[in-house]
Scaffold this motif. Structure first.
Motif, short mmCIF file in Angstrom:
data_model
loop_
_atom_site.label_atom_id
_atom_site.label_comp_id
_atom_site.label_asym_id
_atom_site.label_seq_id
_atom_site.Cartn_x
_atom_site.Cartn_y
_atom_site.Cartn_z
N SER A 152 0.80 -1.23 0.00
CA SER A 152 0.00 0.00 0.00
C SER A 152 0.83 1.27 0.00
CB SER A 152 -0.94 0.00 1.20
OG SER A 152 -0.18 0.00 2.40
N ALA A 153 2.10 1.19 0.34
CA ALA A 153 2.96 2.38 0.31
C ALA A 153 3.48 2.68 -1.09
CB ALA A 153 4.13 2.20 1.27
N THR A 154 3.31 1.74 -2.01
CA THR A 154 3.81 1.88 -3.38
C THR A 154 2.79 2.62 -4.24
OG1 THR A 154 5.05 -0.17 -3.15
CG2 THR A 154 4.64 0.60 -5.39
N THR A 155 3.25 3.60 -5.00
CA THR A 155 2.35 4.34 -5.90
C THR A 155 2.91 4.42 -7.31
OG1 THR A 155 3.31 6.44 -5.20
CG2 THR A 155 1.28 5.71 -4.06
N GLN A 156 3.84 3.53 -7.64
CA GLN A 156 4.28 3.43 -9.03
C GLN A 156 4.86 2.06 -9.29
OE1 GLN A 156 7.28 6.52 -9.60
NE2 GLN A 156 8.78 4.95 -10.05
N TYR A 157 4.84 1.65 -10.56
CA TYR A 157 5.35 0.36 -10.97
C TYR A 157 5.87 0.49 -12.39
CZ TYR A 157 5.42 -4.50 -12.51
OH TYR A 157 5.79 -5.70 -13.02
N ASN A 158 7.05 -0.08 -12.65
CA ASN A 158 7.60 -0.10 -14.01
C ASN A 158 7.37 -1.48 -14.59
OD1 ASN A 158 8.44 2.54 -14.02
ND2 ASN A 158 10.52 2.07 -13.40
N ASP A 159 6.55 -1.55 -15.62
CA ASP A 159 6.22 -2.81 -16.28
C ASP A 159 7.21 -3.03 -17.41
OD1 ASP A 159 5.12 -5.02 -17.48
OD2 ASP A 159 3.25 -4.04 -18.06
N THR A 160 8.07 -4.02 -17.24
CA THR A 160 9.08 -4.31 -18.26
C THR A 160 8.71 -5.51 -19.12
OG1 THR A 160 10.29 -5.71 -16.71
CG2 THR A 160 10.94 -3.38 -16.83
N THR A 161 7.56 -6.12 -18.87
CA THR A 161 7.21 -7.35 -19.59
C THR A 161 6.24 -7.15 -20.75
OG1 THR A 161 5.39 -7.83 -18.08
CG2 THR A 161 7.56 -8.73 -17.51
N GLY A 162 5.52 -6.06 -20.76
CA GLY A 162 4.52 -5.88 -21.81
C GLY A 162 4.51 -4.48 -22.37
N TYR A 163 5.68 -3.87 -22.48
CA TYR A 163 5.74 -2.46 -22.83
C TYR A 163 5.25 -2.15 -24.23
CZ TYR A 163 10.15 -3.79 -25.02
OH TYR A 163 11.10 -4.38 -25.78
N ARG A 164 5.19 -3.13 -25.14
CA ARG A 164 4.73 -2.84 -26.49
C ARG A 164 3.21 -2.68 -26.59
NH1 ARG A 164 8.16 -7.07 -27.34
NH2 ARG A 164 10.25 -6.41 -27.84
N ASP A 165 2.49 -3.37 -25.73
CA ASP A 165 1.03 -3.36 -25.87
C ASP A 165 0.32 -3.06 -24.56
OD1 ASP A 165 1.41 -6.87 -26.27
OD2 ASP A 165 1.10 -5.82 -24.40
N TRP A 166 0.94 -2.24 -23.72
CA TRP A 166 0.35 -1.95 -22.42
C TRP A 166 -0.80 -0.97 -22.56
CZ3 TRP A 166 -1.01 0.91 -18.26
CH2 TRP A 166 -0.99 0.27 -17.04
N GLU A 167 -1.89 -1.22 -21.85
CA GLU A 167 -3.04 -0.32 -21.83
C GLU A 167 -3.44 -0.11 -20.38
OE1 GLU A 167 -7.70 -0.54 -22.99
OE2 GLU A 167 -6.27 -1.46 -24.36
#
Length: 176
Positions: A152-167
């Motif tokens: 709950s303290a986290t307010t960001q995430y870097n998605d490195t697995t689906g960056y081409r088709d992220w929605e």
């Protein structure tokens, strides 16, 4: 002479309990609260605004089972929205307002080989255990699947697995 006693009701109703405030889509937010079961129920007053913070607008609902307020014709892509509710009895005694609940506002930004997802914290509950980040599978239409759960303290995430088709979809950022 018969004796007639007059009694005044000066006891405010119980404060309604909020269930949630959530973004439904780009133009709608749903605010849900529990029904007031007191026999002298008169109405609910739902307080809301358009930019978070202190509620500036209000709507009245006289059916005790009408416990979902949907705000429409808004732009949920630009900011979070805040809601609260009070109960009023037939003698016009007004409860204190419930704790203000504020929706999560999510943004996604492309980076080199990843997508950075940021969100504002949900406000209203005493504690949030976690946030779930969901991704749409574009090959399946509107099928979302959870890619990660963060504390709950986290307010960001870097998605490195689906960056081409992220929605991004604010509705799919779920609270546990």
């Amino acid at each position: 002479f018969p004796s007639h006693d007059n009694f005044a009701d000066n006891v405010a109703p119980v404060i309604p309990k909020t269930v949630y405030a959530t973004v439904v889509d780009d133009g709608h937010v749903e605010f849900k609260y529990r029904a007031n079961n007191e026999p002298d129920f008169g109405k609910y007053i739902v307080y809301y605004n358009y930019f978070g913070g202190t509620a500036a607008n209000a709507s009245e609902y006289f059916n005790k089972e009408d416990t979902v307020f949907v705000q429409d014709n808004i732009n949920t892509l630009t900011s979070p929205y805040s809601y609260s509710v009070s109960a009023v009895d037939v003698c016009e005694n007004v409860s204190d307002s419930a704790i203000v609940h504020t929706t999560v506002d999510v943004t996604a930004k492309p980076l080199t080989n990843s997508i950075q997802v940021k969100w504002t914290p949900y406000k209203g509950f005493a504690s949030i255990k976690s946030y779930e980040i969901w991704r749409n599978n574009p090959d399946s239409g509107a099928t979302f699947y959870r890619i990660v759960t963060v504390n709950s303290a986290t307010t960001q995430y870097n998605d490195t697995t689906g960056y081409r088709d992220w929605e991004t979809d604010r509705k799919s950022t779920r609270l546990n």
